[in-house]
Design a protein around this motif. Structure first.
Motif, PDB file in Angstrom:
ATOM      1  N   SER A   2      74.669  -9.835  21.464  1.00 37.33           N
ATOM      2  CA  SER A   2      75.190 -10.120  20.040  1.00 37.33           C
ATOM      3  C   SER A   2      74.557 -11.553  19.820  1.00 37.33           C
ATOM      4  O   SER A   2      74.550 -11.951  18.467  1.00 37.33           O
ATOM      5  CB  SER A   2      76.692 -10.036  19.768  1.00 37.33           C
ATOM      6  N   GLU A   3      74.480 -12.618  20.759  1.00 34.91           N
ATOM      7  CA  GLU A   3      74.244 -13.997  20.366  1.00 34.91           C
ATOM      8  C   GLU A   3      72.650 -13.895  19.997  1.00 34.91           C
ATOM      9  O   GLU A   3      72.262 -14.522  18.996  1.00 34.91           O
ATOM     10  CB  GLU A   3      74.318 -14.605  21.513  1.00 34.91           C
ATOM     11  N   THR A   6      72.427 -12.494  16.496  1.00 36.14           N
ATOM     12  CA  THR A   6      72.926 -13.602  15.240  1.00 36.14           C
ATOM     13  C   THR A   6      71.823 -14.539  15.067  1.00 36.14           C
ATOM     14  O   THR A   6      71.387 -15.001  13.964  1.00 36.14           O
ATOM     15  CB  THR A   6      74.336 -14.223  15.959  1.00 36.14           C
ATOM     16  N   LYS A   7      70.930 -15.089  16.392  1.00 44.46           N
ATOM     17  CA  LYS A   7      70.196 -16.106  16.138  1.00 44.46           C
ATOM     18  C   LYS A   7      68.945 -15.338  15.212  1.00 44.46           C
ATOM     19  O   LYS A   7      68.114 -16.181  14.532  1.00 44.46           O
ATOM     20  CB  LYS A   7      69.514 -16.466  17.555  1.00 44.46           C
ATOM     21  N   LYS A   9      69.012 -13.064  13.173  1.00 43.30           N
ATOM     22  CA  LYS A   9      69.272 -13.032  11.906  1.00 43.30           C
ATOM     23  C   LYS A   9      69.099 -14.292  11.116  1.00 43.30           C
ATOM     24  O   LYS A   9      68.632 -14.109  10.066  1.00 43.30           O
ATOM     25  CB  LYS A   9      71.048 -12.276  11.683  1.00 43.30           C
TER      26      LYS A   9
END
Ligand SMILES: Cc1cc2nc3c(=O)[nH]c(=O)nc-3n(C[C@H](O)[C@H](O)[C@H](O)COP(=O)(O)O)c2cc1C
Length: 330
Positions: A2-3, A6-7, A9
Motif C-alpha cells: 500500500s506504501e 500511495t507513493k 499516486k
C-alpha cells in the motif's frame, strides 16, 4: 504494497498537476462540472439560492432603471413580467420574506414613477403588478435612495489614499487573540462590495480553532515561516448557485471584489491580514472543503490569515508598478 501505491499516486498527482498541462485541463473540467451542476440556466432553478440570485438580479434591473437620470417611460416591461411570474412562484413557496418585500417596494416605486409621468395605470400589465404588490409593508429595502451631497461628504472625509497606502500584507502578528466581534464588524463593512446584479454570492468562513486552522494552512502551503503567527483564518468563497450561463468567471471576480473590501475593512479595524492563494489542484480544494466544512457548491476565492498587530513589525515592501505601466488613456 500500500506504501508503494500511495507513493505512485503522489508521483502521478505531481506529474499531472505540476509537470504537465493536464492539471489545468482537469481543474477546468472540475470547475465546469461544478458550474453545470449548481448554476442556473434558462430561468429554471435547482435551488432556492439560485431563485434568490435570479430574483435579485431581475428586480435590480428595475431599481437600476429607476435610478437613471431619465428613465425611459414604461421601461422593463418584459423583464418585469418575468420578475412577477418568478416572484409569485417564490412567494407561494417561501412566503413574503425580505426579498419579496424589496421586490414589492421596488415595483411600487415603478408604479409611482409611471404615475408621475402621466402613464395610465390600467390594463393587465399594471393590474398584475398592483395585485402582486397588494398591501406590502413599506421599508427601505428595494427601490432607490436619495442622497444629499453634503451628507455624503461627511462620510467621505477620511483620507482614502493614505488609508489604502498604509495597508501591507502582514506575516508577523502579535500573540493576542483577534476578537470575533471585530471580524464580524469587518465582514459587515466588506459586504458593501459591488457584485454582478447585486447577487452577493460570497461567504466569509471564519476559523477560530487552532487545530483546524493549522490543517487548512497545511493544505494551502504558502504560509511557511508564519503559520504559527496566524491567529484566525478566513476563507472567502462564492456560491455557484448564484450564477448562470457565461458567468463562470464572475464567480471569481465577485469573490475577489469582496475579498479586497474585506482586507481593507480588516485594516480599518486594526487587524493585520495576509491573503493566501487557493491556486491549487481541485483535489486540494476538496480537502479544504472537507476540513473547512464548506459546501461543494462553493468555489474558493482565497484564504486570509489574520492577527493583531505588533508594536513593531516588518513587512515586505512589495513595490508597486509606476502609473504609466498600468494605465492607458484612450
Ligand atoms: C489572491 C492572493 C493570494 C496570495 N497568496 C499569498 C500566499 O499564499 N502567501 C503569501 O505569503 N502571500 C500571499 N499573497 C500576498 C501577496 O504576496 C501580496 O499581496 C503582494 O506581494 C503585494 O503586497 P501587499 O499586500 O503588501 O501590497 C497573496 C495575495 C493575493 C491577492
Amino acid at each position: 504494497m500500500s506504501e508503494i501505491i500511495t507513493k505512485l499516486k503522489l508521483k502521478i498527482h505531481a506529474l499531472i498537476f505540476w509537470q504537465t498541462s493536464l492539471g489545468d485541463i482537469a481543474n477546468n473540467i472540475y470547475g465546469l462540472k461544478l458550474f453545470y451542476k449548481y448554476s442556473f440556466k434558462n430561468n429554471s432553478f435547482k435551488s432556492k439560492e439560485s431563485e434568490i440570485a435570479f430574483l435579485t438580479k431581475q428586480y435590480h434591473i428595475v431599481e437600476k432603471g429607476l435610478a437613471l437620470p431619465n428613465p425611459r417611460l414604461g421601461f422593463g416591461k418584459q423583464k418585469i413580467i418575468l420578475l412577477l411570474d418568478k416572484s409569485k412562484k417564490y412567494e407561494e413557496k417561501y412566503g413574503e420574506d425580505k426579498l419579496i418585500i424589496s421586490i414589492k417596494n421596488c415595483l411600487s416605486e415603478y408604479i409611482e414613477f409611471n404615475k408621475k409621468n402621466n402613464i395610465k395605470i390600467e390594463g393587465s400589465y399594471f393590474d398584475s403588478i398592483l395585485s402582486f404588490i397588494g398591501l406590502s409593508k413599506q421599508q427601505e429595502l428595494g427601490g432607490t435612495l436619495s442622497i444629499n451631497k453634503n451628507e455624503l461628504k461627511k462620510n467621505m472625509s477620511l483620507p482614502f489614499e493614505s488609508f489604502v497606502k498604509s495597508r501591507f500584507s502582514i506575516r508577523d502578528f502579535s500573540s493576542e487573540d483577534v476578537d470575533v466581534e471585530t471580524i464580524k464588524r469587518a465582514v459587515n463593512i466588506a459586504k458593501h462590495a459591488p457584485s454582478v446584479c447585486n447577487r452577493q454570492s460570497w461567504k466569509a468562513h471564519v476559523y477560530t480553532k487552532e487545530e483546524q486552522i493549522l490543517s487548512l494552512l497545511k493544505i494551502q502551503g504558502g504560509n511557511n515561516g508564519f503559520t504559527k503567527s496566524i491567529n484566525k483564518l478566513i476563507i472567502v468563497t462564492t456560491n455557484i448557485k448564484a450564477f448562470t450561463t457565461l458567468e463562470n468567471n464572475q464567480i471569481f471576480i465577485d469573490g475577489g471584489l469582496f475579498s479586497m473590501n474585506l482586507v481593507l475593512a480588516l485594516h480599518s479595524q486594526g487587524i493585520g491580514a495576509c491573503c493566501l492563494n487557493t491556486c491549487f489542484p481541485f483535489t486540494s480544494e476538496k480537502n479544504v472543503k472537507s476540513v473547512g466544512n464548506i459546501d461543494a457548491n462553493e468555489r474558493l476565492i482565497m484564504m486570509i490569515g489574520i492577527g493583531n498587530i505588533k508594536d513593531n513589525y516588518k513587512v515586505a515592501i512589495s513595490k508597486k508598478k509606476d502609473l504609466n505601466e498600468i494605465i492607458k488613456i484612450n
